[in-house]
Motif scaffolding. Structure first.
Motif, PDB file in Angstrom:
ATOM      1  N   THR A 170       0.829  -1.212   0.000  1.00  0.00           N
ATOM      2  CA  THR A 170       0.000   0.000   0.000  1.00  0.00           C
ATOM      3  C   THR A 170       0.866   1.266   0.000  1.00  0.00           C
ATOM      4  N   ASP A 171       1.893   1.255   0.853  1.00  0.00           N
ATOM      5  CA  ASP A 171       2.777   2.428   0.949  1.00  0.00           C
ATOM      6  C   ASP A 171       3.562   2.617  -0.351  1.00  0.00           C
ATOM      7  N   ASP A 174       1.181   4.341  -2.641  1.00  0.00           N
ATOM      8  CA  ASP A 174       1.056   5.756  -2.227  1.00  0.00           C
ATOM      9  C   ASP A 174       2.311   6.529  -2.575  1.00  0.00           C
ATOM     10  N   LEU A 175       3.478   5.868  -2.479  1.00  0.00           N
ATOM     11  CA  LEU A 175       4.722   6.555  -2.817  1.00  0.00           C
ATOM     12  C   LEU A 175       4.778   6.887  -4.295  1.00  0.00           C
ATOM     13  N   VAL A 176       4.317   5.952  -5.110  1.00  0.00           N
ATOM     14  CA  VAL A 176       4.281   6.225  -6.552  1.00  0.00           C
ATOM     15  C   VAL A 176       3.340   7.399  -6.858  1.00  0.00           C
ATOM     16  N   LEU A 220       5.792  13.547  -0.593  1.00  0.00           N
ATOM     17  CA  LEU A 220       6.610  12.466  -1.165  1.00  0.00           C
ATOM     18  C   LEU A 220       7.615  11.957  -0.140  1.00  0.00           C
ATOM     19  N   ILE A 221       8.270  12.883   0.558  1.00  0.00           N
ATOM     20  CA  ILE A 221       9.251  12.485   1.579  1.00  0.00           C
ATOM     21  C   ILE A 221       8.558  11.709   2.702  1.00  0.00           C
ATOM     22  N   SER A 222       7.378  12.202   3.115  1.00  0.00           N
ATOM     23  CA  SER A 222       6.627  11.508   4.175  1.00  0.00           C
ATOM     24  C   SER A 222       6.221  10.111   3.724  1.00  0.00           C
ATOM     25  N   GLN A 223       5.811  10.000   2.442  1.00  0.00           N
ATOM     26  CA  GLN A 223       5.390   8.689   1.960  1.00  0.00           C
ATOM     27  C   GLN A 223       6.588   7.731   1.848  1.00  0.00           C
ATOM     28  N   GLU A 224       7.772   8.243   1.458  1.00  0.00           N
ATOM     29  CA  GLU A 224       8.979   7.440   1.427  1.00  0.00           C
ATOM     30  C   GLU A 224       9.324   6.922   2.829  1.00  0.00           C
ATOM     31  N   ALA A 230       7.395   0.674   6.738  1.00  0.00           N
ATOM     32  CA  ALA A 230       6.671  -0.571   6.487  1.00  0.00           C
ATOM     33  C   ALA A 230       7.643  -1.711   6.183  1.00  0.00           C
ATOM     34  N   ASN A 231       8.693  -1.413   5.392  1.00  0.00           N
ATOM     35  CA  ASN A 231       9.708  -2.447   5.132  1.00  0.00           C
ATOM     36  C   ASN A 231      10.410  -2.879   6.420  1.00  0.00           C
ATOM     37  N   ASN A 232      10.654  -1.884   7.270  1.00  0.00           N
ATOM     38  CA  ASN A 232      11.278  -2.214   8.561  1.00  0.00           C
ATOM     39  C   ASN A 232      10.354  -3.086   9.403  1.00  0.00           C
ATOM     40  N   ASP A 233       9.049  -2.832   9.337  1.00  0.00           N
ATOM     41  CA  ASP A 233       8.093  -3.683  10.080  1.00  0.00           C
ATOM     42  C   ASP A 233       8.101  -5.122   9.546  1.00  0.00           C
ATOM     43  N   VAL A 234       8.300  -5.280   8.218  1.00  0.00           N
ATOM     44  CA  VAL A 234       8.382  -6.633   7.648  1.00  0.00           C
ATOM     45  C   VAL A 234       9.590  -7.370   8.222  1.00  0.00           C
ATOM     46  N   VAL A 235      10.722  -6.674   8.255  1.00  0.00           N
ATOM     47  CA  VAL A 235      11.941  -7.289   8.799  1.00  0.00           C
ATOM     48  C   VAL A 235      11.742  -7.651  10.276  1.00  0.00           C
ATOM     49  N   ILE A 236      11.104  -6.713  11.013  1.00  0.00           N
ATOM     50  CA  ILE A 236      10.846  -6.978  12.439  1.00  0.00           C
ATOM     51  C   ILE A 236       9.933  -8.187  12.607  1.00  0.00           C
TER      52      ILE A 236
END
Length: 452
Positions: A170-171, A174-176, A220-224, A230-236
């Protein structure tokens, strides 16, 4: 008179005229003696042709047919000290009757409550075994609960991982979108600047476009940032799954280790209980051995250990007992040269010591005081005296043996073989030939069977 000279007095004097001459020279003294010699010679010749039964004579002893009917000694299985006698020599005892009471001489068994204390130890150890079993059951339940909890925790963590991955998608979308908006805002800003330079746009419009551009870049910066978060949450989430596996593996390993320790301790305690039960059985059996009892009905012949307070070792002879019920037999010893002539069920005549007999070994029909017997066993190896032992049993088809015969008394045996003339037997004896090889007509291969 002495016939020294060749001149004989009888040629000059008739000696028959004298009284002494009449008594001497007129009677025939050798006539009766000649008749006697003739009759004796004829009788001797007749006797030489009479039948004679070849035989094997031997000395033996009275014994019993069964080994358990012979005199025996009673021993103690444990060392001890004589405390009390309940019999005396000559008493008749029944099987199980108490003969004497002994006491312990080893310090390990002085405690009279040794069996009771051992029983208490067994009870305590048995309770410990039950406790270990309960602990094993609790640990098994704990392991089962940990496994169930691990399944649920892993399921929760995997669901969270799926959620974080969906959030990353999703993020990323939104980033795109934010990048597209930022590009559009930049394009509009650049166009507004050009139009303002050409005088077609006011400065105010340019400032508005600049503000929108900055706002789009900020989004854009906020969405990045959200995308990276979100990627960090996947790793966690992935790390959380690995941590859960490791944590519960450690907990399960520890619980299983405790389970195995409890099981091992329980088995060790069961072994101790088994040893204590064995010791208790040995102590109880040992207590029963403090009373020496009669192994069978019999007569007390002799007390080998006497008195009170005398100590002895295990296996020492204490009392000699003779069984009451027994079947008599005779053991005889024959030379190796005569052994092939004997067979099972062969007839034998027996003369017992104390029963005088007129015995004609070759004429059993005219012998008195002998009794019939038959061979029931022949040893296959020689005894210490170099002869072979043969066991005889009473012949039931003849006169019964005397009832007053005692085991151990002497006996003389005559094994009857082949019938031959007397002259042949004399010739055989003079030349030291063995008797004729004899095979009995009946029962030569039968085995003796004891019918109780």
């Amino acid at each position: 008179m002495l016939n020294i000279s060749n001149n004989k007095v009888s040629e000059y004097i008739d000696l028959k005229k004298f009284e002494s001459g009449k008594e001497i020279f007129t009677k025939e003294y050798h006539k009766r003696f000649k008749i006697f010699l003739l009759v004796f010679s004829i009788a001797l010749i007749i006797i030489l042709f009479l039948p004679w039964t070849q035989n094997i004579t031997s000395n033996g002893n009275v014994t019993t047919i069964k080994p358990n009917q012979r005199p025996q000694t009673i021993q103690s299985q444990i060392p001890g000290r004589i405390e009390e006698w309940f019999v005396q020599e000559g008493n008749i005892v029944k099987k199980g009757d108490t003969i004497l009471r002994i006491s312990e001489v080893k310090s390990d068994y002085f405690d009279k409550k040794l069996a009771e204390r051992t029983d208490n130890q067994i009870t305590a150890k048995s309770s410990s075994v039950a406790a270990y079993k309960s602990k094993v059951g609790a640990l098994k339940n704990q392991i089962s609960a940990l496994k169930q909890e691990r399944v649920l925790k892993l399921k929760q963590a995997k669901n969270k991982l799926i959620q974080t991955r969906l959030k990353v998608k999703t993020d990323s979308i939104d980033l795109v979108a934010a990048k597209i908006k930022a590009d559009i805002a930049k394009t509009q800003f650049n166009r507004a600047v050009l139009l303002q330079q050409e005088g077609l746009k006011a400065v105010k419009d340019v400032e508005e476009k600049r503000a929108k551009l900055q706002e789009a870049e900020a989004k854009l910066i906020s969405q990045e940032n959200k995308f990276l978060s979100a990627n960090n949450d996947v790793v966690i989430s992935e790390l959380s799954i690995s941590t859960l596996n490791a944590t519960y593996a450690d907990k399960l390993a520890k619980a299983q280790s405790n389970l195995y320790t409890a099981q091992s301790s329980g088995y060790d305690t069961e072994v101790e209980v088994s040893k204590l039960e064995t010791n208790l059985a040995n102590y109880q059996k040992r207590n029963s051995l403090l009373f020496i009892t009669a192994p069978q009905d019999g007569l007390i012949n002799k007390t080998i250990k006497s008195g009170v307070g005398e100590t002895f070792k295990e296996g020492e002879h204490l009392v000699n007992i003779m069984p009451t019920n027994y079947e008599l037999a005779v053991e005889m010893y024959v030379r190796p040269i005569d052994l092939p002539l004997l067979h099972l069920d062969e007839k034998v005549r027996v003369q017992f010591d104390g029963w005088p007999a007129i015995v004609f070994s070759g004429w059993p029909n005219v012998s008195y005081g002998t009794y019939g017997a038959k061979v029931i066993a022949i040893e296959n190896y020689s005894s210490k005296n170099g002869m072979y032992r043969v066991l005889l049993a009473p012949d039931k088809n003849e006169v019964m043996w005397p009832k007053d015969i005692r085991v151990g008394s002497g006996a003389k045996t005559i094994a009857l073989l082949d019938d031959v003339p007397i002259w042949f037997e004399m010739w055989r004896q003079l030349n030291s030939f063995p008797p004729n090889f004899y095979q009995p007509n009946q029962g030569k291969n039968k085995k003796y069977q004891n019918k109780e």
